[in-house]
Design a protein around this motif. Sequence first.
Motif, PDB file in Angstrom:
ATOM      1  N   TRP A   1       0.838  -1.203   0.000  1.00  0.00           N
ATOM      2  CA  TRP A   1       0.000   0.000   0.000  1.00  0.00           C
ATOM      3  C   TRP A   1       0.873   1.254   0.000  1.00  0.00           C
ATOM      4  O   TRP A   1       0.603   2.223  -0.718  1.00  0.00           O
TER       5      TRP A   1
ATOM      6  N   THR B   1       3.911   1.502  -1.151  1.00  0.00           N
ATOM      7  CA  THR B   1       4.506   1.610  -2.497  1.00  0.00           C
ATOM      8  C   THR B   1       3.519   2.263  -3.462  1.00  0.00           C
ATOM      9  O   THR B   1       3.879   3.148  -4.239  1.00  0.00           O
ATOM     10  N   TYR B   2       2.278   1.818  -3.383  1.00  0.00           N
ATOM     11  CA  TYR B   2       1.268   2.387  -4.276  1.00  0.00           C
ATOM     12  C   TYR B   2       1.128   3.893  -4.018  1.00  0.00           C
ATOM     13  O   TYR B   2       1.136   4.705  -4.947  1.00  0.00           O
TER      14      TYR B   2
ATOM     15  N   HIS C   1       3.850   5.978  -5.505  1.00  0.00           N
ATOM     16  CA  HIS C   1       3.982   6.053  -6.963  1.00  0.00           C
ATOM     17  C   HIS C   1       2.771   6.615  -7.679  1.00  0.00           C
ATOM     18  O   HIS C   1       2.863   6.973  -8.848  1.00  0.00           O
ATOM     19  N   ILE C   2       1.630   6.693  -7.001  1.00  0.00           N
ATOM     20  CA  ILE C   2       0.467   7.271  -7.675  1.00  0.00           C
ATOM     21  C   ILE C   2       0.519   8.797  -7.567  1.00  0.00           C
ATOM     22  O   ILE C   2      -0.203   9.520  -8.239  1.00  0.00           O
ATOM     23  N   PHE C   3       1.403   9.289  -6.738  1.00  0.00           N
ATOM     24  CA  PHE C   3       1.576  10.729  -6.536  1.00  0.00           C
ATOM     25  C   PHE C   3       2.364  11.323  -7.704  1.00  0.00           C
ATOM     26  O   PHE C   3       3.369  10.782  -8.136  1.00  0.00           O
ATOM     27  N   ASN C   4       1.862  12.428  -8.242  1.00  0.00           N
ATOM     28  CA  ASN C   4       2.542  13.082  -9.362  1.00  0.00           C
ATOM     29  C   ASN C   4       3.336  14.283  -8.846  1.00  0.00           C
ATOM     30  O   ASN C   4       2.755  15.298  -8.480  1.00  0.00           O
TER      31      ASN C   4
ATOM     32  N   ALA D   1       1.810   1.752 -11.207  1.00  0.00           N
ATOM     33  CA  ALA D   1       1.087   2.864 -10.587  1.00  0.00           C
ATOM     34  C   ALA D   1       1.637   4.176 -11.151  1.00  0.00           C
ATOM     35  O   ALA D   1       0.883   5.086 -11.486  1.00  0.00           O
TER      36      ALA D   1
ATOM     37  N   ALA E   1       0.124   4.960 -14.356  1.00  0.00           N
ATOM     38  CA  ALA E   1      -1.311   5.260 -14.371  1.00  0.00           C
ATOM     39  C   ALA E   1      -1.625   6.624 -13.799  1.00  0.00           C
ATOM     40  O   ALA E   1      -2.747   7.098 -13.901  1.00  0.00           O
ATOM     41  N   LYS E   2      -0.637   7.288 -13.192  1.00  0.00           N
ATOM     42  CA  LYS E   2      -0.980   8.472 -12.408  1.00  0.00           C
ATOM     43  C   LYS E   2      -1.343   9.688 -13.247  1.00  0.00           C
ATOM     44  O   LYS E   2      -1.789  10.691 -12.707  1.00  0.00           O
TER      45      LYS E   2
ATOM     46  N   ILE F   1      -7.371   9.500  -3.441  1.00  0.00           N
ATOM     47  CA  ILE F   1      -7.113   8.101  -3.770  1.00  0.00           C
ATOM     48  C   ILE F   1      -8.357   7.338  -3.366  1.00  0.00           C
ATOM     49  O   ILE F   1      -8.628   7.139  -2.190  1.00  0.00           O
TER      50      ILE F   1
ATOM     51  N   LEU G   1      -9.679   4.786  -5.811  1.00  0.00           N
ATOM     52  CA  LEU G   1      -9.580   3.486  -6.473  1.00  0.00           C
ATOM     53  C   LEU G   1      -8.119   3.106  -6.601  1.00  0.00           C
ATOM     54  O   LEU G   1      -7.254   3.979  -6.668  1.00  0.00           O
ATOM     55  N   LEU G   2      -7.854   1.816  -6.651  1.00  0.00           N
ATOM     56  CA  LEU G   2      -6.511   1.354  -7.003  1.00  0.00           C
ATOM     57  C   LEU G   2      -6.371   1.604  -8.499  1.00  0.00           C
ATOM     58  O   LEU G   2      -7.017   0.939  -9.313  1.00  0.00           O
ATOM     59  N   LYS G   3      -5.575   2.613  -8.846  1.00  0.00           N
ATOM     60  CA  LYS G   3      -5.474   3.037 -10.241  1.00  0.00           C
ATOM     61  C   LYS G   3      -4.175   2.513 -10.830  1.00  0.00           C
ATOM     62  O   LYS G   3      -3.096   3.001 -10.494  1.00  0.00           O
TER      63      LYS G   3
END
Lengths: 532, 431
Positions: A243, A245-246, A249-252, B11, B14-15, B55, B57-59
């Motif tokens: 979690w 890690t996610y 990496h989903i952060f821009n 991830a 996908a961001k 955040i 959804l798991l994107k």
Amino acid sequence: MATQTITLDGDTDWPGFRREARGLLTRQVPPDDIVWHTRESAELDLFASLPDELDDPEASGDFADAASPASVGEAPGRPAPTPHPGGASAVVPPAFLRLCETVVLHEDPARFGLLYRLLWRLVHEPGLRDDPIDPDRVRAQHMAQAVRRDMHKMKAFVRFRSIEQADGGATLHVAWFEPFHHIVEAVASFFVRRFTSMRWAIMTPERSLRWEPAAAGREGTLTFGPGARREDAPPADAGEALWLTYYRHIFNPARLKLAMMQKEMPRRYWRNLPEAELITPLSVEAMARSGRMIEAPASVPARRIAPVAGLRKHARSPAPDAVLAPMPQALSSDPAEALSQLREATQRCRECPIGAHATQAVFGEGPVRAALMVVGEQPGDQEDLRGRPFVGPSGRLFDRAVADLGWARETLYVTNAVKHFKFELRGKRRIHKTPSQQEAAACLHWLESEVRQVRPRALVALGATAARALLGRPVAVMKERGQWHAGPQGEQVLVTLHPSALLRGDPALQEEAYARWLEDLALATAVAQAVA
Amino acid sequence: MTLQRKLAILADAAKYDASCASSGTSKRSSVGGAGIGSTEGSGICHSYAPDGRCISLLKILLTNFCQYDCLYCVNRVSSNVPRARFTVQEVVDLTLDFYRRNCIEGLFLSSGIIQNPDYTMEQVVEVARTLREDHDFRGYIHLKTIPDASPELLRRAGLYADRLSINVELPTDQGLATLAPEKDGAAIRRSMANLRVHIDDARGAARDAAAVSVVSMPTSMPRRAAAPKFAPAGQSTQMIVGADATDDRTILSTSANLYGAYRLRRVYYSAFSPIPDASSSLPLAAPPMVREHRLYQADWLMRFYGFAHDEIVPPAAPGDSAGGGMLSLDVDPKLAWALAHRDRFPVDLNAAPREMLLRVPGLGVKAVERLLMARRVRRLRSDDLKRLHVPLKKVMAFVEVADHRPGHALEAADLAARLKPVPVQASLFSA
């Protein structure tokens, strides 16, 4: 009048408040003469029934009703207050009851006083129920909002960690959470609905919840318990690293907006969110990373994946401002093949501006050698979406006529004088607009090509646009309807109304108009039923 | 490659997709089922990244290998980013694990194009099918559909997904032709049309099923035919802003057309952000994020405030310097419109129609509803506005109430300057 002290059974004693308030109101006790207290809940019922979720309460409309046992049972042995002569009757809007149920959960000790004052005023000031900006109402509204927000944040920020059971039983998922208002029981049902088949427990400083899912022959049970301490909650488990890690990496990093983040995820919640420890390092790093990305020279493309043969490069949309006459260079001598070439070519047509805004061109459909060809004006909303002519409301009326006349639609060639949908936007609706003469003229050669390929024995022109296209002159449809006319090449053209004219007409006269329209169309029955 | 590494790469990949909504679908719960998951109408944001995005959804991408060469995309075939590919099972397990932790509302799955569009779409649909059928997962699923995939695959995607989306990517077909040679604007619109037809048909059938309740025995509950399911949360799309030279007026017109033609629930705007390993044919500096924000505000004006797409941004006058056809960056579009149409103000809050109240800068839809209710029983005064929590200075300049008139303030040349928000120095943690 002497001040009265009312003590309720705990912080969320809505039934108690409701009962007391009703009694006080009956005895005409004004709000300023009451002091409200709450008792710490005594021994809690370990198998309390689930409280109704506040989001969708089944509010009874009448505050003076006997409480329904499902939600707010009278405690046994307490008689309901007897109405006083001259006592105020307390009929309040159901919305007010829902508001109270929520406000009761607020942590502010003044909440009960506020609610009783509102109740008192609702009964004594008729205008209040229609005044959402009254100061007391606004204050209660804000309290309710704070409670709802806290409930929402609990649904969002509870984080389960798993504990494997030594005895090989089902894994237990445990969460520690610190709400700001008395919302734990109210939110419990949400977690039951969401995690019905999971064993879980939620600990908070005031109350704890535990859910045992249904097992052989046993219903699922929800148990309420006393509060817990943060230390009682389990530490991070192995899976949590994924979690984190996610989150990382989903952060821009090019879009740092910390204020926005904090507005929705206030710092006071951070201590119980595992990902919160990443916020500061990620933010600090972001400034540097983003700078590096912009400073990096543009890369030399490296094609490491071989392009695949057969990726479509056809059907490329033309540039919107290109004026094209994309007639196929060599039309096939086979009419079916030629029609499909033409169908393909209309998709790319931009000889007038309509095509740029439509979904697709709608070409004619029907047997190649149909005896009768029916020509409408242009595709509508549904035709534009489905890519087929006459499938919207007008199409349905046309189909009804076809059935009433004993024709078969699959033997007709059905098309339109203009191939793209012309519309204007009104709000979210696309409203049909009649094509201009220039637009119809620009589109004419497509229709002529269809006629040349199909070679029908006769044609039906529905409406003025189609009639003008086929006869090459302005046509007064109402005057020339129900008659055969000769086209420029001597083709036989029957003129009548477009079905949309019937749909737009006076509803009272619709059936009559329809019958007349059928009479017009019936003149083509002999051709329509001819064997091609 | 470890799962950690794959997740990091996919991830990351996908961001750049802005959509995150998990709302607007049918209500479901896991009561009576074998699995977990529920949807309750409004979505839940389970966390927020430091970029301010929710955040929910798991994107992730199923894979970031891609045969297309869309220049604005970090995953284009010619990019040097590290590549990875999840198995179907890995995505299913990750989704369920994060869901059990209560970290997400569900899954948002997209993919680079591998082998061919149909193969890719099949893999994406297989993830959704496994979640729904093998695990009875009742949370939210958003699938990115590949526009060139077969209609049959789109139909199956709609069976399992709450929401489907196809990105238009760029506001004009020309832009697409220039920057995304394999993508075809017309094909994208045809796919959206196809989705709308399916969504409408399923809705219509559901309405019919609800209207006809068969009572077989006097004591039995009315039985309903199961309504067909197709993407109950509708469809959405995304447009990249600032990768080409399209102006805001054109962007809003494209959006209005998409809303009208395909009944999209949302158009997302994504300010083109510099991507690692950018192609030399793109701007390397980011467009201001403020522009993206202004587009969202304008989009709201179209959807909830009764503004037509062509009245929000004045057209660029011929010979106009910069700024024509663009939304103002320093004031919000509603205030900009009011400043440009001062003759329509002040609005008398006690008498003006709803449509005009909605055009007052600083008044939201909820505030307007409350004012309308309250004014039926009494005259509105400035204290009412104070209690409504609206930006007072802004609102007062444009309205009349029983005890307040803006007087000549509306004609003042410096009105715009006085209402502009004061620029704030950004700090890492503002209080």
